[in-house]
Scaffold this motif. Structure first.
Motif, short mmCIF file in Angstrom:
data_model
loop_
_atom_site.label_atom_id
_atom_site.label_comp_id
_atom_site.label_asym_id
_atom_site.label_seq_id
_atom_site.Cartn_x
_atom_site.Cartn_y
_atom_site.Cartn_z
N MET A 145 0.83 -1.20 0.00
CA MET A 145 0.00 0.00 0.00
C MET A 145 0.87 1.25 0.00
O MET A 145 1.91 1.28 0.66
CB MET A 145 -0.85 -0.02 1.27
N ASP A 146 0.46 2.27 -0.73
CA ASP A 146 1.11 3.56 -0.65
C ASP A 146 0.73 4.18 0.69
O ASP A 146 -0.45 4.29 1.01
CB ASP A 146 0.63 4.45 -1.81
N GLU A 148 0.55 7.07 1.65
CA GLU A 148 -0.33 8.26 1.53
C GLU A 148 -1.80 7.87 1.34
O GLU A 148 -2.69 8.70 1.46
CB GLU A 148 0.12 9.14 0.36
N HIS A 149 -2.04 6.60 1.04
CA HIS A 149 -3.42 6.14 0.84
C HIS A 149 -3.91 5.28 2.01
O HIS A 149 -4.98 4.69 1.95
CB HIS A 149 -3.54 5.34 -0.46
N TYR A 150 -3.09 5.22 3.06
CA TYR A 150 -3.45 4.35 4.19
C TYR A 150 -4.01 5.18 5.34
O TYR A 150 -3.45 6.22 5.70
CB TYR A 150 -2.22 3.56 4.67
N TYR A 151 -5.10 4.71 5.91
CA TYR A 151 -5.73 5.39 7.05
C TYR A 151 -5.53 4.55 8.31
O TYR A 151 -5.98 3.41 8.37
CB TYR A 151 -7.20 5.66 6.76
N ARG A 161 1.63 8.27 9.60
CA ARG A 161 2.45 8.40 8.39
C ARG A 161 3.84 8.93 8.72
O ARG A 161 4.83 8.48 8.14
CB ARG A 161 1.73 9.30 7.37
#
Length: 275
Positions: A145-146, A148-151, A161
């Motif tokens: 997963m990038d 920046e796209h992970y919550y 992050r």
């Protein structure tokens, strides 16, 4: 113990991909070890060309012992190991890594503790928080997963992050790798160096994977790369059971196996010998 019809069908599968759906007590380990023996004695496969992958060192050791027993004590250069052990051996050859490059669990925890000292987090239980963060870091890597796209779930996403990026940077600066890095770095190596990938593809002509329902995306992508071009990939798993969801196991990978590979042969081991 004699093999039943379904077990025999799985053991004597020739070339190409095969999926064996097997519940608890249906003889999965027996099928895998007998298949390795069959490949050597009947299909003429060199033992060094066979790779058997499991998820824990204990399972790999048991599989190896069962196989040696099946071969009446004869030792053969079949590779039995976990995903991490197999791919760390790839990195050892490519980058001269040794065991000293693998970060220890207590080092990882200390590293996260140092990173969060200057961050806006005040967890009630620091040890629990550190473990949760490390678990999420592993999940991000294993799911490819990038960041920046992970919550995040362990803390505010922006904080997570920052922790993640600092963790990755400090690891690189110290030339240390964790278990997930063994897979990430091998993926990058195979993607960038087709000659190295080809050498490992040539080495492992037949790949057998136990407990396939517990595989994550990165492990699956690596195995698919390694299995080319022959795709002699033999998977055994229970599509009703996955115990490693917390670290990114994706049972749907098993469900989609037939879409990813054409001409998949399929066998159900339906007899439970335990009860």
């Amino acid at each position: 113990m004699e093999l039943n019809k379904s077990q025999l069908q799985a053991v004597c599968h020739d070339k190409g991909p095969m999926m064996v759906l097997a519940g608890p007590g249906s003889g999965k380990t027996m099928v895998i070890t007998h298949r390795v023996k069959w490949l050597i004695e009947h299909a003429g496969v060199h033992p060094a060309g066979i790779l058997v992958v499991t998820f824990t060192k204990a399972a790999a050791d048991e599989m190896r012992q069962r196989f040696v027993s099946l071969m009446d004590g004869r030792t053969m250069p079949v590779s039995f190991g976990t995903f991490h052990a197999i791919f760390f051996s790839v990195l050892k050859h490519a980058y001269n890594y040794t065991a000293s490059n693998i970060i220890r669990e207590e080092q990882k925890q200390q590293l996260i503790r140092e990173i969060i000292e200057d961050m806006p987090v005040e967890p009630d239980n620091v040890s629990e928080f550190v473990n949760d963060v490390l678990s999420e870091i592993g999940l991000v890597k294993g799911s490819m997963m990038d960041i920046e796209h992970y919550y995040a779930t362990s803390c505010a996403t922006s904080v997570f992050r920052d922790i993640y990026k600092q963790y990755v940077q400090r690891m690189e600066n110290s030339r240390l790798i964790d278990f997930e890095d063994m897979l990430v770095y091998t993926w990058e190596l195979f993607t960038q160096r087709k000659d190295i990938l080809a050498a490992w593809q040539h080495k492992f002509q037949y790949i057998l994977i136990d407990e396939f329902q517990d595989i994550n995306l990165l492990q699956y992508k690596l195995i698919r790369m390694l299995a080319l071009p022959q795709n002699n990939i033999f998977i055994v798993g229970d599509d009703d059971q996955s115990i490693y969801g917390f670290r990114g196991a994706r049972p749907e990978i098993m469900l989609n196996f037939e879409k990813d590979f054409s001409d998949v042969k399929k066998v159900f081991l339906s007899v439970n010998y335990r009860s």
